[in-house]
Design an enzyme around this catalytic site. Structure first.
Site, PDB file in Angstrom:
ATOM      1  N   SER A  48     -62.198   3.300  -6.625  1.00 16.04           N
ATOM      2  CA  SER A  48     -63.128   4.270  -7.168  1.00 16.04           C
ATOM      3  C   SER A  48     -62.360   5.432  -7.784  1.00 16.04           C
ATOM      4  O   SER A  48     -61.575   5.232  -8.696  1.00 16.04           O
ATOM      5  CB  SER A  48     -64.119   4.726  -6.095  1.00 16.04           C
ATOM      6  OG  SER A  48     -65.194   5.414  -6.684  1.00 16.04           O
ATOM      7  N   ASP A 123     -72.493  -2.611  -9.784  1.00 20.86           N
ATOM      8  CA  ASP A 123     -71.991  -1.283  -9.425  1.00 20.86           C
ATOM      9  C   ASP A 123     -72.600  -0.216 -10.334  1.00 20.86           C
ATOM     10  O   ASP A 123     -72.425  -0.250 -11.546  1.00 20.86           O
ATOM     11  CB  ASP A 123     -70.462  -1.274  -9.546  1.00 20.86           C
ATOM     12  CG  ASP A 123     -69.808  -0.050  -8.938  1.00 20.86           C
ATOM     13  OD1 ASP A 123     -70.477   0.986  -8.784  1.00 20.86           O
ATOM     14  OD2 ASP A 123     -68.611  -0.146  -8.637  1.00 20.86           O
ATOM     15  N   HIS A 152     -70.800  -1.221  -5.670  1.00 20.74           N
ATOM     16  CA  HIS A 152     -69.554  -0.465  -5.587  1.00 20.74           C
ATOM     17  C   HIS A 152     -68.635  -0.971  -4.481  1.00 20.74           C
ATOM     18  O   HIS A 152     -67.428  -0.793  -4.557  1.00 20.74           O
ATOM     19  CB  HIS A 152     -69.871   1.020  -5.393  1.00 20.74           C
ATOM     20  CG  HIS A 152     -68.709   1.916  -5.648  1.00 20.74           C
ATOM     21  ND1 HIS A 152     -68.056   1.959  -6.857  1.00 20.74           N
ATOM     22  CD2 HIS A 152     -68.079   2.809  -4.844  1.00 20.74           C
ATOM     23  CE1 HIS A 152     -67.079   2.833  -6.795  1.00 20.74           C
ATOM     24  NE2 HIS A 152     -67.066   3.364  -5.582  1.00 20.74           N
TER      25      HIS A 152
END
Length: 173
Positions: A48, A123, A152
């Protein structure tokens, strides 16, 4: 990271993400010696936001392709960008130019160490098209694992053995 993706967007020198990126990249530059022709290779790993920063200096790279992400998702700083731009209609290109200096897609084009990407096609935080944009621009050898029915979390802990193997290969390479 908070909700200030556009703090200083009109001035690339004061932009909040530029300051944050500089803080993360500075320790990598400290070890370089004056007159050194080829800095020692650096390897980074993150998911991320960490993946986006690793491209700068990836598991799921965040902060990639700001324009596209701000047009297709209402999550994270991308929603903030869209809201800000809706009130600053004539500042879109200036803001996008500033954000381009911080875009992981542009860092990917300069990265050469082996990379591991993963993407969940559902995501909403790191939209898959922005991950693919970074992956396809990546200048070094790269692999990607696609999780069609995940968000995600991607492969989560089930993908850990492959991530460790990829990191081991990068460290030996």
């Amino acid at each position: 990271m908070g909700h200030h993706a556009l703090d200083g967007a009109a001035d690339g020198e004061r932009h909040r993400l530029r300051v944050e990126l500089t803080e993360h990249a500075h320790p990598l530059a400290v070890g370089e010696q004056p007159g050194q022709h080829a800095p020692a290779p650096h390897r980074g790993r993150g998911g991320s936001q960490g993946g986006g920063l690793a491209l700068a200096v990836a598991d799921v790279p965040f902060l990639c392709h700001f324009r596209r992400a701000s047009q297709i998702t209402d999550s994270g700083p991308y929603a903030e960008i869209a809201r800000w731009l809706s009130g600053h209609r004539f500042s879109v290109e200036t803001a996008m130019e500033t954000l381009s200096y911080l875009d992981g897609v542009n860092f990917a084009a300069r990265a050469t160490c082996p990379a591991w990407f993963s993407v969940g096609l559902m995501d909403k935080i790191c939209p898959s098209s922005t991950v693919f944009a970074a992956y396809h621009r990546y200048a070094g050898p790269a692999e990607i694992e696609v999780f069609p029915y995940n968000g995600h979390e991607g492969g989560a802990e089930y993908d850990l053995p492959r991530k460790i193997a990829a990191l081991g290969g990068a460290l030996r390479g």
